[in-house]
Design a protein around this motif. Structure first.
Motif, PDB file in Angstrom:
ATOM      1  N   THR A   3       0.807  -1.225   0.000  1.00 32.32           N
ATOM      2  CA  THR A   3       0.000   0.000   0.000  1.00 32.32           C
ATOM      3  C   THR A   3       0.840   1.275   0.000  1.00 32.32           C
TER       4      THR A   3
ATOM      5  N   TYR B 123      -8.278  -4.602 -12.687  1.00 34.36           N
ATOM      6  CA  TYR B 123      -7.874  -3.199 -12.759  1.00 34.36           C
ATOM      7  C   TYR B 123      -7.296  -2.810 -14.117  1.00 34.36           C
TER       8      TYR B 123
ATOM      9  N   TYR C 272      -0.237  -2.247  -9.178  1.00 30.66           N
ATOM     10  CA  TYR C 272      -0.167  -1.516  -7.909  1.00 30.66           C
ATOM     11  C   TYR C 272      -1.533  -1.487  -7.229  1.00 30.66           C
ATOM     12  N   LYS C 273      -2.573  -1.232  -7.998  1.00 34.29           N
ATOM     13  CA  LYS C 273      -3.929  -1.212  -7.442  1.00 34.29           C
ATOM     14  C   LYS C 273      -4.299  -2.573  -6.855  1.00 34.29           C
TER      15      LYS C 273
ATOM     16  N   SER D  63      -7.230   6.537 -11.805  1.00 31.86           N
ATOM     17  CA  SER D  63      -7.191   5.375 -10.917  1.00 31.86           C
ATOM     18  C   SER D  63      -7.176   5.770  -9.446  1.00 31.86           C
TER      19      SER D  63
ATOM     20  N   ILE E 295      -4.743   7.335  -7.739  1.00 29.95           N
ATOM     21  CA  ILE E 295      -3.469   7.147  -7.029  1.00 29.95           C
ATOM     22  C   ILE E 295      -2.429   8.190  -7.415  1.00 29.95           C
TER      23      ILE E 295
END
Length: 420
Positions: free
Chosen positions: A34, A243, A264-265, A310, A312
């Motif tokens: 995370t 994703y 990453y998601k 997304s 982020i």
């Protein structure tokens, strides 16, 4: 105790465990990652900073030894950043200049492609040193299925973490859904029944434990456990598939970033190398080099666009660099050859933008800087990739980790305050 220390302790003690299996001896996937996502954009071949962020114009286009085919009077600015008036520089620097830190006058100490790529992305000319991307992944999530994704550039890992290459996104579907005849079709037929798949998983686990018990070398035991754990990551890869975008960008850098951001998601990616070529312009420099720069700018713009969509964008670091720079002026073929002085650019959390550090003279030779103020100083020091990496390690919070101590930047003594 961090994960790396735990793995070392269990390996030395002869325990047949993988991450998370401290008592049961049963491997499982690591917790989702995370932290921030680090994207390293490599301009393959050696870019020419005088064609973008360290502009050197000609006083007259009649000058037979002019630095570039634009005039000094035509150089433009976006806030504190000067840029060459060519290609799509204006669009890029006008849009992203307020977030960009530009570092000019970095001396790579080489004009060799292999050595240049290595020092730009590891911080040292010494061989056998991992890239910063590999170090970050090795510190934060060494057992995740796609902790470090590479699309080129320097991706030596020194066995800190496996490197994942994804030449075709359809491959991800086959890995995530190995029992589907058509991985992208939820209604497809299956190769095996669910009961058979359970028996296969049990047999694999038993075989892994037998092989692990036969191995006595700690590093190989750790590698075997890491590999086995990564193979358990099908659930995480299924998350990744969810994703992935329905439509991919045409730009290579942006398309590579879409996969990294999706990973990453899904909680399985820490770092990614994004790469494009076309910069080794020994002939017809302007015709080939300027479009290559535009591909980089489009790629970075679109990757940030996708990161924003997304949710982020505030967690993404982007570091852009190349093998080295290109020689002052043009050769007889209207090209530019290898030059040791280069620039790097970066943006992300904790990086104050709209700043330029470092200067070069009219023939693109680096000036020294005061190590405290970073102002130009004849009595100062010459900036190298090692100084940049030392600061990036500190910014990323890995400068005091075991991995950083193992791969200390011994040829760089000073710590320069690039990030305050």
């Amino acid at each position: 105790m961090d994960r790396r220390d735990f793995l070392k302790l269990t390996s030395m003690a002869g325990l047949g465990v993988a991450v998370g299996s401290q008592f049961s001896g049963e491997a499982r996937a690591a917790d989702p990652y995370t932290g921030p996502l680090w994207l390293f954009v490599h301009a393959g071949g050696g870019w020419d900073p005088t064609s973008f962020c360290d502009p050197k114009g000609a006083k007259s286009l009649d000058d037979p030894d002019r630095m570039n085919n634009y005039l000094t009077s035509e150089i433009e600015t976006a806030g504190a950043i000067k840029y060459a008036p060519v290609g799509t520089n204006a669009e890029f620097f006008t849009k992203w200049g307020n977030r960009l830190l530009v570092i000019n006058g970095i001396d790579t100490g080489t004009n060799s492609h292999e050595a240049g790529v290595r020092t730009t992305w590891s911080g040292t000319l010494s061989e056998g040193r991992p890239s910063l991307a590999a170090m970050l992944a090795g510190v934060h999530a060494p057992t995740q299925a796609m902790s470090f994704i590479s699309n080129g550039g320097y991706d030596f890992t020194a066995s800190l973490v496996p490197v994942t290459r994804v030449p075709d996104t359809s491959t991800l579907g086959r890995v995530a859904y190995p029992n589907r005849i058509e991985p992208g079709d939820e209604n497809t037929r299956f190769y095996h029944t669910e009961a058979t798949m359970d028996r296969i998983a049990t047999a694999r686990a038993e075989r892994h434990q037998v092989k692990l018990n036969q191995q006595r070398l700690p590093r190989l035991r750790q590698s075997m456990s890491t590999l086995y754990t990564s193979r358990l990551g099908q659930n995480e890869l299924k998350q990744l598939i969810q994703y992935l975008p329905e439509t991919y960008y045409q730009n290579g850098i942006a398309r590579q970033a879409q996969v990294a951001i999706a990973a990453y998601k899904a909680g399985i990616c820490v770092t990614a190398n994004l790469s494009t070529g076309g910069f080794d312009t020994h002939g017809n420099h302007d015709n080939d080099h300027i479009p290559a720069l535009s591909r980089i700018w489009t790629g970075v713009d679109q990757l940030m666009e996708f990161a924003e969509a997304s949710g982020i964008a505030d967690k993404v670091y982007v570091v852009i660099g190349s093998d080295f720079g290109r020689t002052p002026g043009y050769n007889s073929g209207n090209g530019k050859d290898h030059w040791n002085i280069t620039s790097m650019m970066m943006m992300g959390p904790g990086i104050v933008g709209n700043r330029v550090i470092g200067t070069t003279d009219d023939r693109h030779a680096a000036h020294n800087v005061n190590p405290q103020t970073l102002e130009t100083s004849d009595s100062g020091i010459r900036m190298t990739p090692g100084h940049v990496h030392k600061a990036l390690r500190k910014l990323a919070g890995i400068d005091t980790t075991e991995i950083a101590r193992e791969f200390e930047l011994t040829d760089t003594s000073e710590s320069l305050p690039f990030f305050g």
